[in-house]
Design a protein around this motif. Sequence first.
Motif, PDB file in Angstrom:
ATOM      1  N   LYS A 123      72.368  31.664  42.847  1.00 25.96           N
ATOM      2  CA  LYS A 123      72.413  30.205  42.969  1.00 25.96           C
ATOM      3  C   LYS A 123      73.832  29.673  43.121  1.00 25.96           C
ATOM      4  O   LYS A 123      74.021  28.514  43.488  1.00 25.96           O
ATOM      5  CB  LYS A 123      71.765  29.552  41.754  1.00 25.96           C
ATOM      6  N   GLU A 176      68.489  40.554  35.167  1.00 24.33           N
ATOM      7  CA  GLU A 176      67.313  39.884  34.614  1.00 24.33           C
ATOM      8  C   GLU A 176      66.087  40.299  35.434  1.00 24.33           C
ATOM      9  O   GLU A 176      66.241  40.804  36.557  1.00 24.33           O
ATOM     10  CB  GLU A 176      67.533  38.373  34.601  1.00 24.33           C
ATOM     11  N   THR A 228      69.887  39.520  42.087  1.00 18.30           N
ATOM     12  CA  THR A 228      70.137  38.081  42.172  1.00 18.30           C
ATOM     13  C   THR A 228      70.599  37.394  40.895  1.00 18.30           C
ATOM     14  O   THR A 228      70.967  36.222  40.942  1.00 18.30           O
ATOM     15  CB  THR A 228      68.872  37.364  42.665  1.00 18.30           C
ATOM     16  N   GLY A 258      63.245  33.148  37.274  1.00 24.46           N
ATOM     17  CA  GLY A 258      63.905  32.673  38.497  1.00 24.46           C
ATOM     18  C   GLY A 258      62.967  32.604  39.696  1.00 24.46           C
ATOM     19  O   GLY A 258      63.283  32.002  40.720  1.00 24.46           O
ATOM     20  N   SER A 272      63.873  38.881  37.322  1.00 22.32           N
ATOM     21  CA  SER A 272      63.781  38.367  38.707  1.00 22.32           C
ATOM     22  C   SER A 272      64.597  39.218  39.671  1.00 22.32           C
ATOM     23  O   SER A 272      64.202  39.459  40.811  1.00 22.32           O
ATOM     24  CB  SER A 272      64.325  36.940  38.792  1.00 22.32           C
ATOM     25  N   VAL A 290      61.501  29.520  45.260  1.00 20.75           N
ATOM     26  CA  VAL A 290      61.056  28.455  46.161  1.00 20.75           C
ATOM     27  C   VAL A 290      61.330  28.834  47.624  1.00 20.75           C
ATOM     28  O   VAL A 290      60.730  28.303  48.546  1.00 20.75           O
ATOM     29  CB  VAL A 290      61.721  27.117  45.748  1.00 20.75           C
ATOM     30  N   PRO A 298      64.477  38.788  46.431  1.00 25.30           N
ATOM     31  CA  PRO A 298      63.596  38.087  45.498  1.00 25.30           C
ATOM     32  C   PRO A 298      63.440  36.626  45.907  1.00 25.30           C
ATOM     33  O   PRO A 298      64.428  35.963  46.235  1.00 25.30           O
ATOM     34  CB  PRO A 298      64.331  38.201  44.159  1.00 25.30           C
TER      35      PRO A 298
HETATM   36  C1  LIG Z   1      66.518  31.269  42.120  1.00 22.87           C
HETATM   37  C2  LIG Z   1      66.513  32.689  42.034  1.00 22.87           C
HETATM   38  C3  LIG Z   1      65.976  33.475  43.049  1.00 22.87           C
HETATM   39  C4  LIG Z   1      65.303  32.932  44.275  1.00 22.87           C
HETATM   40  O1  LIG Z   1      65.875  31.815  44.914  1.00 22.87           O
HETATM   41  P1  LIG Z   1      64.948  30.682  45.521  1.00 22.87           P
HETATM   42  O2  LIG Z   1      65.857  29.799  46.284  1.00 22.87           O
HETATM   43  O3  LIG Z   1      64.307  29.963  44.373  1.00 22.87           O
HETATM   44  O4  LIG Z   1      63.909  31.353  46.352  1.00 22.87           O
HETATM   45  C5  LIG Z   1      66.033  34.845  42.880  1.00 22.87           C
HETATM   46  N1  LIG Z   1      66.565  35.403  41.777  1.00 22.87           N
HETATM   47  C6  LIG Z   1      67.104  34.680  40.786  1.00 22.87           C
HETATM   48  C7  LIG Z   1      67.694  35.372  39.605  1.00 22.87           C
HETATM   49  C8  LIG Z   1      67.097  33.295  40.883  1.00 22.87           C
HETATM   50  O5  LIG Z   1      67.604  32.570  39.890  1.00 22.87           O
END
Ligand SMILES: *Cc1c(COP(=O)(O)O)cnc(C)c1O
Length: 439
Positions: free
Chosen positions: A107, A373, A413, A328, A375, A269, A266
């Motif tokens: 992010k 993490e 991510t 996430g 996600s 949104v 990953p």
């Molecule tokens: C937000 C996020 C994603 C995915 O991003 P999006 O824009 O929501 O698709 C992937 N991994 C982590 C750790 C995130 O925080």
Amino acid sequence: MKISNQLLTKLREKKAVLWINPNAGGPLPPDAPSVGEIHVAAARLQRFSPLLAHFFTELAGSGGAIDSDLTPADSLRDALNEEGKGVSDGAWFIKRDDQLPVAGSIKARGGFHEVLAYAETVALKNNLIVEKDDRIALCTPTARAFFAQYAVAVGSTGNLGLSIGLMAAALGFETTVHMSADAKEWKKARLRKRGVRVVEHVGDYAKAVAAGRAEALAQEKCHFVDDEQSPLLFFGYAAAAYQLAAQLAAAGRIVDAQHPLFVYLPCGVGGAPGGITFGLKAIFGEHVHCFFAEPVASPCMLVQLCAEDGEAMSVYDIGLDNRTEADGLAVGQASHFVAPIMKSQLAGVFTATDEQLFLDLLALKDTLGIEVEPSAAAGVRGPYWISCSEQGQRYIKDHHLNMRAATHIIWSTGGSLVPREELDKFQNKALTTKLHLQH
Ligand SMILES: *Cc1c(COP(=O)(O)O)cnc(C)c1O
């Protein structure tokens, strides 16, 4: 909805699947953004890098550049091969956005870009700076005092809130982050410590976004970062594609008709993985194959890409509950800005159970010493799906791909800001899952 009954049943039963996008390779929608926007975003981030280095000591070393390493991961490949998963040849890499500075997640790319773009607009409109000025001028007490009359707000499950909140507060904006009930305590605490107002909402991520949007729109001089439809986030993320291309070249990895590039991202949104896909497609065209990874409870992009044109479809519509440890990625409805662009660009989507996410998070730690993490582990099964599933093999055949010469990028991510005790909890959970499966 254009989806087979067999696939729909599997999705409802929360079985992991690979879905190949039948519309990949088609035309972009007429209102799709232009590739030039990515260069505008990359140039903006560049322009602001001295200011970023000034605000955040951890960015001093990179001169304010927001980027992460590309780490070779053949040991992960070999370990998974040994487990009898039979995962493919080719070179594996992890893209380390779990280590992106300041925000600790992917992010940072989109979030910082959007806040900087807003600050720049406000500053130019009010003659704090003129176009040719160095952006470092925006760190003065005068600039801060000026920005304090303006507000920035965002709705988030956590990581976007961290990214927007930390950057907006550093510039001096009055900052509010709307979080869903499942957002982690430590993220809220970190933001509050920097003077960010954190508002908690009952219900899921979409509710937090809606509440934030309503509050922000009722205020003058307030910018709402709208994760469900923001071009500025998207182009900030997309700039990563050029950095990756440079890193691949430096690593001697060719991408062309004989050397396919696979990227596993990953997806929540859809903004971050969508922006990166858009950027990579602009650079590598048909030679890059981007797949999204989603939790079995939240396959919102898969569902939306199977919907009829113009129809909004959420995971709730097919009876899923959007409950996952991958906070996430816990999003029920994909971005309506990003989904139409992905319709022709995305190669496919695979899903992962929470159990699998924990096992893969452990595999990353055991083979590479990388702690993330849940996600962030979602992409790890990508090469397995491509090489070992029936749909994946058909994809390879249909596209005449030379898998021996393939490069696989697993996009990690988030994780570097996660407190030690939380990371330990992930590892323990993974170990319990592993033991459970062995019995
Ligand atoms: C937000 C996020 C994603 C995915 O991003 P999006 O824009 O929501 O698709 C992937 N991994 C982590 C750790 C995130 O925080």
